[in-house]
Design a protein around this motif. Sequence first.
Motif, PDB file in Angstrom:
ATOM      1  N   ILE A   1       0.839  -1.202   0.000  1.00 21.28           N
ATOM      2  CA  ILE A   1       0.000   0.000   0.000  1.00 21.28           C
ATOM      3  C   ILE A   1       0.872   1.249   0.000  1.00 21.28           C
ATOM      4  N   GLY A   2       1.945   1.213   0.777  1.00 22.99           N
ATOM      5  CA  GLY A   2       2.849   2.362   0.819  1.00 22.99           C
ATOM      6  C   GLY A   2       3.478   2.634  -0.530  1.00 22.99           C
ATOM      7  N   ARG A   3       3.874   1.575  -1.239  1.00 23.52           N
ATOM      8  CA  ARG A   3       4.460   1.753  -2.560  1.00 23.52           C
ATOM      9  C   ARG A   3       3.441   2.312  -3.551  1.00 23.52           C
ATOM     10  N   ALA A   4       2.219   1.783  -3.504  1.00 25.11           N
ATOM     11  CA  ALA A   4       1.173   2.280  -4.394  1.00 25.11           C
ATOM     12  C   ALA A   4       0.857   3.747  -4.097  1.00 25.11           C
ATOM     13  N   ALA A   5       0.845   4.109  -2.806  1.00 23.30           N
ATOM     14  CA  ALA A   5       0.581   5.501  -2.426  1.00 23.30           C
ATOM     15  C   ALA A   5       1.691   6.407  -2.930  1.00 23.30           C
ATOM     16  N   ALA A   6       2.941   5.924  -2.871  1.00 22.27           N
ATOM     17  CA  ALA A   6       4.067   6.725  -3.357  1.00 22.27           C
ATOM     18  C   ALA A   6       3.953   6.977  -4.858  1.00 22.27           C
ATOM     19  N   VAL A   7       3.567   5.947  -5.610  1.00 19.46           N
ATOM     20  CA  VAL A   7       3.385   6.100  -7.057  1.00 19.46           C
ATOM     21  C   VAL A   7       2.262   7.087  -7.349  1.00 19.46           C
ATOM     22  N   LEU A   8       1.134   6.918  -6.661  1.00 24.42           N
ATOM     23  CA  LEU A   8      -0.010   7.793  -6.904  1.00 24.42           C
ATOM     24  C   LEU A   8       0.315   9.240  -6.542  1.00 24.42           C
ATOM     25  N   ALA A   9       1.061   9.451  -5.454  1.00 28.62           N
ATOM     26  CA  ALA A   9       1.416  10.801  -5.037  1.00 28.62           C
ATOM     27  C   ALA A   9       2.283  11.495  -6.084  1.00 28.62           C
ATOM     28  N   GLN A  10       3.234  10.777  -6.663  1.00 31.18           N
ATOM     29  CA  GLN A  10       4.103  11.385  -7.666  1.00 31.18           C
ATOM     30  C   GLN A  10       3.343  11.668  -8.958  1.00 31.18           C
ATOM     31  N   VAL A  11       2.443  10.779  -9.344  1.00 31.28           N
ATOM     32  CA  VAL A  11       1.616  11.040 -10.526  1.00 31.28           C
ATOM     33  C   VAL A  11       0.760  12.292 -10.299  1.00 31.28           C
TER      34      VAL A  11
ATOM     35  N   HIS B   1       0.681  15.794 -12.523  1.00 25.67           N
ATOM     36  CA  HIS B   1      -0.496  15.512 -13.332  1.00 25.67           C
ATOM     37  C   HIS B   1      -0.572  16.388 -14.583  1.00 25.67           C
ATOM     38  N   VAL B   2      -0.258  17.674 -14.457  1.00 24.66           N
ATOM     39  CA  VAL B   2      -0.458  18.596 -15.581  1.00 24.66           C
ATOM     40  C   VAL B   2       0.434  18.234 -16.763  1.00 24.66           C
ATOM     41  N   ARG B   3       1.712  18.012 -16.517  1.00 25.33           N
ATOM     42  CA  ARG B   3       2.614  17.720 -17.635  1.00 25.33           C
ATOM     43  C   ARG B   3       2.712  16.233 -17.943  1.00 25.33           C
ATOM     44  N   GLY B   4       2.305  15.383 -16.995  1.00 24.03           N
ATOM     45  CA  GLY B   4       2.428  13.950 -17.183  1.00 24.03           C
ATOM     46  C   GLY B   4       3.784  13.444 -16.719  1.00 24.03           C
ATOM     47  N   LEU B   5       3.838  12.169 -16.344  1.00 22.60           N
ATOM     48  CA  LEU B   5       5.056  11.606 -15.764  1.00 22.60           C
ATOM     49  C   LEU B   5       5.449  10.339 -16.524  1.00 22.60           C
ATOM     50  N   PRO B   6       6.626  10.332 -17.162  1.00 24.65           N
ATOM     51  CA  PRO B   6       7.082   9.102 -17.821  1.00 24.65           C
ATOM     52  C   PRO B   6       7.535   8.075 -16.793  1.00 24.65           C
ATOM     53  N   LEU B   7       7.559   6.826 -17.192  1.00 28.24           N
ATOM     54  CA  LEU B   7       7.904   5.753 -16.270  1.00 28.24           C
ATOM     55  C   LEU B   7       9.306   5.938 -15.682  1.00 28.24           C
ATOM     56  N   ARG B   8      10.260   6.387 -16.487  1.00 28.30           N
ATOM     57  CA  ARG B   8      11.635   6.544 -15.989  1.00 28.30           C
ATOM     58  C   ARG B   8      11.694   7.541 -14.838  1.00 28.30           C
TER      59      ARG B   8
ATOM     60  N   ALA C   1      -8.618   2.848 -12.513  1.00 26.37           N
ATOM     61  CA  ALA C   1      -8.923   4.203 -13.001  1.00 26.37           C
ATOM     62  C   ALA C   1      -8.362   5.299 -12.102  1.00 26.37           C
ATOM     63  N   LEU C   2      -7.392   4.938 -11.266  1.00 25.41           N
ATOM     64  CA  LEU C   2      -6.762   5.949 -10.419  1.00 25.41           C
ATOM     65  C   LEU C   2      -5.674   6.706 -11.167  1.00 25.41           C
TER      66      LEU C   2
ATOM     67  N   ARG D   1      -0.914  10.190 -15.812  1.00 24.65           N
ATOM     68  CA  ARG D   1      -1.639  11.280 -15.158  1.00 24.65           C
ATOM     69  C   ARG D   1      -2.723  10.663 -14.281  1.00 24.65           C
ATOM     70  N   LEU D   2      -3.331  11.494 -13.453  1.00 21.08           N
ATOM     71  CA  LEU D   2      -4.434  10.997 -12.641  1.00 21.08           C
ATOM     72  C   LEU D   2      -5.588  10.546 -13.522  1.00 21.08           C
ATOM     73  N   GLY D   3      -6.255   9.475 -13.101  1.00 17.47           N
ATOM     74  CA  GLY D   3      -7.398   8.971 -13.838  1.00 17.47           C
ATOM     75  C   GLY D   3      -8.714   9.493 -13.275  1.00 17.47           C
ATOM     76  N   LEU D   4      -9.784   9.095 -13.924  1.00 13.80           N
ATOM     77  CA  LEU D   4     -11.103   9.583 -13.516  1.00 13.80           C
ATOM     78  C   LEU D   4     -11.463   9.135 -12.105  1.00 13.80           C
ATOM     79  N   GLY D   5     -11.005   7.943 -11.716  1.00 16.58           N
ATOM     80  CA  GLY D   5     -11.300   7.472 -10.361  1.00 16.58           C
ATOM     81  C   GLY D   5     -10.682   8.363  -9.302  1.00 16.58           C
ATOM     82  N   ALA D   6      -9.438   8.765  -9.520  1.00 16.44           N
ATOM     83  CA  ALA D   6      -8.771   9.657  -8.568  1.00 16.44           C
ATOM     84  C   ALA D   6      -9.456  11.013  -8.536  1.00 16.44           C
ATOM     85  N   MET D   7      -9.880  11.486  -9.702  1.00 17.96           N
ATOM     86  CA  MET D   7     -10.542  12.782  -9.752  1.00 17.96           C
ATOM     87  C   MET D   7     -11.896  12.736  -9.043  1.00 17.96           C
ATOM     88  N   ALA D   8     -12.578  11.608  -9.148  1.00 17.79           N
ATOM     89  CA  ALA D   8     -13.854  11.475  -8.446  1.00 17.79           C
ATOM     90  C   ALA D   8     -13.648  11.516  -6.939  1.00 17.79           C
ATOM     91  N   ILE D   9     -12.582  10.869  -6.472  1.00 17.05           N
ATOM     92  CA  ILE D   9     -12.266  10.900  -5.043  1.00 17.05           C
ATOM     93  C   ILE D   9     -11.948  12.332  -4.608  1.00 17.05           C
TER      94      ILE D   9
END
Length: 253
Positions: free
Chosen positions: A18-28, A32-39, A63-64, A74-82
């Motif tokens: 969960i911590g790793r997923a939260a870290a990924v979501l936080a950086q995305v 969000h505006v410019r987008g984040l490449p995998l590297r 959809a997060l 970038r953030l997905g519709l699910g994250a935006m709904a939250i």
Amino acid sequence: MPRSPARSADGPPGAQAIGRAAAVLAQVARHHVRGLPLRELVELTGLDRTTAWRIASALQREALVQRDESGLYRLGLGAMAIGAAAMDRPPMVDRCRPVMKTLARLSGDNVFLVVRHGDHSLCLHLEEGANKVRSFPLNVGATRLLGLGVGSIALLARLSDEAVAQHYARHAAEYGLHEVGRSRLLRWAAATRQAGYSYAGAGGVTGVGLGFPLEGYSDAAMSVLAPRTRLPRVRAVQLAAAMREECRKAGLA
């Protein structure tokens, strides 16, 4: 942007994932505006490439996050709904409101809270002082490019000069519409860092802004705005000191 490695968890089973997923979501979210490449996602989270890709793919299925045709996350519709569900009472507003009320009462002026959202600032809340300005409530919910507004300048100053220059390059055309050049943005950022607060005015209104990291969220800034005649430089220095002290007492800065 500082590196935010995912931390090993000593808590219940699954906490590390969960911590790793939260870290990924936080950086995305931060990019969000410019987008984040995998590297860059790998670099910012400290995860290996395969783990970062698997987590991002799982978040995409929920959809997060979303991945566009150029491979940017970038953030997905699910994250935006939250996020939309939280906007009626954003947690960061609850945390900052007592300080803002105190500053509005002490100054008699209007206190804004803005947060950084990618390359923009988002105005979340206004606490009106005794000297209300009819048009100020219209700013709540508005977004601006970093540097266009006193609170937004305070956010801009938290970036390095290199990041400011890169930011300007992404939005040079829009800054041109406001007659703001790269050198001016850099001067504003440098002056704010040196003074410890931003001070700017336009259209008969002047403000002083203080930026700070809001733990668990993005960078934030409070600003006090007033008619120019009420906020000369000498009073701005006093208000900046009061803002800093109230934020310190509240554990915000």
